[in-house]
Design a protein around this motif. Sequence first.
Motif, mmCIF file in Angstrom:
data_model
loop_
_atom_site.group_PDB
_atom_site.id
_atom_site.type_symbol
_atom_site.label_atom_id
_atom_site.label_comp_id
_atom_site.label_asym_id
_atom_site.label_seq_id
_atom_site.Cartn_x
_atom_site.Cartn_y
_atom_site.Cartn_z
ATOM 1 N N MET A 197 1.585 -6.540 2.776
ATOM 2 C CA MET A 197 1.084 -6.764 1.372
ATOM 3 C C MET A 197 -0.602 -6.334 1.082
ATOM 4 O O MET A 197 -1.172 -5.703 0.039
ATOM 5 N N SER B 100 5.988 -0.890 -5.314
ATOM 6 C CA SER B 100 4.946 -1.113 -5.776
ATOM 7 C C SER B 100 4.896 -0.118 -7.313
ATOM 8 O O SER B 100 5.119 0.433 -7.465
ATOM 9 N N LEU C 150 8.282 -3.648 0.785
ATOM 10 C CA LEU C 150 7.625 -3.768 -0.718
ATOM 11 C C LEU C 150 7.746 -2.812 -1.322
ATOM 12 O O LEU C 150 7.297 -1.577 -0.545
ATOM 13 N N VAL D 190 4.839 -5.468 -7.396
ATOM 14 C CA VAL D 190 5.316 -5.830 -5.803
ATOM 15 C C VAL D 190 6.167 -6.456 -5.454
ATOM 16 O O VAL D 190 6.352 -7.678 -5.245
ATOM 17 N N ALA E 238 -2.034 -13.500 1.872
ATOM 18 C CA ALA E 238 -1.523 -12.074 1.108
ATOM 19 C C ALA E 238 -3.016 -13.243 -0.070
ATOM 20 O O ALA E 238 -3.487 -12.138 -0.883
ATOM 21 N N GLU F 8 -0.565 -2.379 0.235
ATOM 22 C CA GLU F 8 -0.387 -2.235 -1.181
ATOM 23 C C GLU F 8 -1.597 -2.650 -2.110
ATOM 24 O O GLU F 8 -0.972 -2.102 -2.818
ATOM 25 N N THR F 9 -1.760 -3.962 -1.593
ATOM 26 C CA THR F 9 -2.505 -4.018 -2.815
ATOM 27 C C THR F 9 -4.389 -3.828 -2.646
ATOM 28 O O THR F 9 -5.353 -5.042 -2.852
ATOM 29 N N LEU G 15 4.034 -10.370 -7.554
ATOM 30 C CA LEU G 15 5.523 -10.865 -6.483
ATOM 31 C C LEU G 15 6.372 -10.839 -7.341
ATOM 32 O O LEU G 15 6.711 -12.050 -7.296
#
Length: 112
Positions: free
Chosen positions: A33, A5, A3, A14, A65, A36-37, A46
Motif C-alpha cells: 500500500m 492500482s 495489489l 487500489v 495504510a 502504491e499510494t 481500497l
Amino acid sequence: MSLTSTKADGAQIVTVNAARIDAAMAIQFKEDMRSETESGPDRVILDLSSVQFIDSSGLGAIVAAMKQLGGGRRLDLAGPTPMVEKVFRLTRMDTIFNLYGSLNEAVSANNT
C-alpha cells in the motif's frame, strides 16, 4: 497477495487481489500500500470485493495504510463482503472509514 492500482474520476483505486488480509499478510499489505499510494490523488479507494476474511492484523494494516497517506488524503473502502463489513462495524471502524457497497458506488460518491 497482490495489489493493482488504477485511477478513475480523480481517485486512485487500489484493488486487493487476495481472499484474506490476516496476520500472515499484514506487513506485506502495508508495504504494498505504501508503494502504491506514496503519491497520487487525495482520495484512495481500497477495493475489498475479493477479500473474504480479515482479522485484527488485517484491520490494523488498513488503518496503518490510512495513516501513511498523511493529512489531506483519504482512504475509502469499497465492496466489502458481508463478513468483512461485519468486522468493520463490530470494531466501529465504520465510523473512521467511508464504506461503500460497491466500487461503482465509491467512485460515483467522489465527495471530498
